[in-house]
Motif scaffolding. Structure first.
Motif, PDB file in Angstrom:
ATOM      1  N   ASN A   7      -4.231  -0.014 -11.504  1.00 47.86           N
ATOM      2  CA  ASN A   7      -3.832   1.025 -12.444  1.00 47.86           C
ATOM      3  C   ASN A   7      -4.932   2.072 -12.556  1.00 47.86           C
ATOM      4  O   ASN A   7      -6.090   1.806 -12.220  1.00 47.86           O
ATOM      5  CB  ASN A   7      -3.561   0.420 -13.820  1.00 47.86           C
ATOM      6  CG  ASN A   7      -2.454  -0.616 -13.803  1.00 47.86           C
ATOM      7  OD1 ASN A   7      -1.453  -0.479 -13.095  1.00 47.86           O
ATOM      8  ND2 ASN A   7      -2.620  -1.671 -14.587  1.00 47.86           N
ATOM      9  N   GLY A   8      -4.570   3.230 -13.031  1.00 50.05           N
ATOM     10  CA  GLY A   8      -5.564   4.276 -13.229  1.00 50.05           C
ATOM     11  C   GLY A   8      -6.310   4.628 -11.962  1.00 50.05           C
ATOM     12  O   GLY A   8      -7.535   4.771 -11.962  1.00 50.05           O
ATOM     13  N   GLY A  58      -2.120   7.053 -11.114  1.00 50.28           N
ATOM     14  CA  GLY A  58      -0.964   6.218 -10.814  1.00 50.28           C
ATOM     15  C   GLY A  58      -1.328   4.763 -10.585  1.00 50.28           C
ATOM     16  O   GLY A  58      -2.489   4.358 -10.717  1.00 50.28           O
ATOM     17  N   SER A  59      -0.315   3.982 -10.234  1.00 47.20           N
ATOM     18  CA  SER A  59      -0.474   2.539 -10.048  1.00 47.20           C
ATOM     19  C   SER A  59       0.141   2.096  -8.723  1.00 47.20           C
ATOM     20  O   SER A  59       1.103   2.697  -8.243  1.00 47.20           O
ATOM     21  CB  SER A  59       0.211   1.777 -11.189  1.00 47.20           C
ATOM     22  OG  SER A  59      -0.363   2.093 -12.439  1.00 47.20           O
ATOM     23  N   GLY A  64       0.823  -1.198   0.000  1.00 47.27           N
ATOM     24  CA  GLY A  64       0.000   0.000   0.000  1.00 47.27           C
ATOM     25  C   GLY A  64       0.862   1.254   0.000  1.00 47.27           C
ATOM     26  O   GLY A  64       2.085   1.194   0.054  1.00 47.27           O
ATOM     27  N   GLY A  65       0.204   2.410  -0.069  1.00 45.90           N
ATOM     28  CA  GLY A  65       0.948   3.655  -0.028  1.00 45.90           C
ATOM     29  C   GLY A  65       0.167   4.819  -0.591  1.00 45.90           C
ATOM     30  O   GLY A  65      -1.048   4.741  -0.764  1.00 45.90           O
ATOM     31  N   LEU A  66       0.911   5.869  -0.884  1.00 48.52           N
ATOM     32  CA  LEU A  66       0.354   7.124  -1.389  1.00 48.52           C
ATOM     33  C   LEU A  66       0.693   7.249  -2.871  1.00 48.52           C
ATOM     34  O   LEU A  66       1.853   7.047  -3.265  1.00 48.52           O
ATOM     35  CB  LEU A  66       0.945   8.289  -0.609  1.00 48.52           C
ATOM     36  CG  LEU A  66       0.493   9.702  -0.971  1.00 48.52           C
ATOM     37  CD1 LEU A  66      -0.967   9.892  -0.589  1.00 48.52           C
ATOM     38  CD2 LEU A  66       1.366  10.714  -0.244  1.00 48.52           C
ATOM     39  N   VAL A  67      -0.303   7.591  -3.673  1.00 51.49           N
ATOM     40  CA  VAL A  67      -0.076   7.713  -5.107  1.00 51.49           C
ATOM     41  C   VAL A  67      -0.960   8.817  -5.666  1.00 51.49           C
ATOM     42  O   VAL A  67      -2.021   9.119  -5.109  1.00 51.49           O
ATOM     43  CB  VAL A  67      -0.373   6.361  -5.811  1.00 51.49           C
ATOM     44  CG1 VAL A  67      -1.845   5.997  -5.684  1.00 51.49           C
ATOM     45  CG2 VAL A  67       0.086   6.357  -7.250  1.00 51.49           C
ATOM     46  N   VAL A 123      -5.053   7.856  -2.595  1.00 51.92           N
ATOM     47  CA  VAL A 123      -4.885   8.455  -3.921  1.00 51.92           C
ATOM     48  C   VAL A 123      -5.228   9.929  -3.803  1.00 51.92           C
ATOM     49  O   VAL A 123      -6.367  10.296  -3.555  1.00 51.92           O
ATOM     50  CB  VAL A 123      -5.785   7.777  -4.959  1.00 51.92           C
ATOM     51  CG1 VAL A 123      -5.492   8.340  -6.358  1.00 51.92           C
ATOM     52  CG2 VAL A 123      -5.611   6.266  -4.928  1.00 51.92           C
ATOM     53  N   THR A 124      -4.216  10.761  -3.964  1.00 55.05           N
ATOM     54  CA  THR A 124      -4.414  12.194  -3.801  1.00 55.05           C
ATOM     55  C   THR A 124      -3.355  12.960  -4.574  1.00 55.05           C
ATOM     56  O   THR A 124      -2.231  12.484  -4.759  1.00 55.05           O
ATOM     57  CB  THR A 124      -4.369  12.591  -2.323  1.00 55.05           C
ATOM     58  OG1 THR A 124      -4.603  14.006  -2.207  1.00 55.05           O
ATOM     59  CG2 THR A 124      -3.030  12.265  -1.694  1.00 55.05           C
TER      60      THR A 124
END
Length: 123
Positions: free
Chosen positions: A83-84, A16-17, A9-12, A121-122
């Protein structure tokens, strides 16, 4: 008991993917369904995608064409390629698996959840 360990997981940024992975602990005799669920803040947990032992997949409408689930039966792992990504994909993502595990010399059914991994997602 069966444990599922997630990672990835994480910040994207939007568009992004990310790739999530989940591995089942040793002692699992068989895994039937492997799946990913997600739970956004203030909302109920919902199915994202699932895959059977034979590789048959099923996706929620909101991720079709963007996410891809895959499993490696030999390694007892499942992955989710995302994705997307959209801001509304922000949630805690949970791995799920069910099947049979060894308890002593007997086989028992299980349904296990991972601890959850945050996807944000930000921009």
């Amino acid at each position: 008991q069966v444990q599922l360990v997630e990672s990835g997981g994480g910040l994207v940024q939007p568009g992004g993917s990310l790739r999530l992975s989940c591995e089942a602990s040793r002692g699992v005799a068989s895994i039937n369904i492997m799946a990913w669920y997600r739970q956004a803040q203030g909302k109920q947990r919902e199915l994202v995608a699932k895959i059977t032992t034979d590789g048959v997949t099923n996706y929620a409408d909101f991720v079709k064409g963007r996410y891809s689930i895959a499993r490696d039966n030999g390694k007892s792992t499942v992955s989710l390629q995302m994705n997307g990504l959209h801001p509304e994909d922000t949630a805690v993502y949970y791995c799920y698996a069910d099947g049979l595990y060894y308890q002593g010399s007997s086989l028992q059914m299980y349904a296990a959840w991972g601890q959850g991994t945050q996807v944000t997602v930000t921009s």
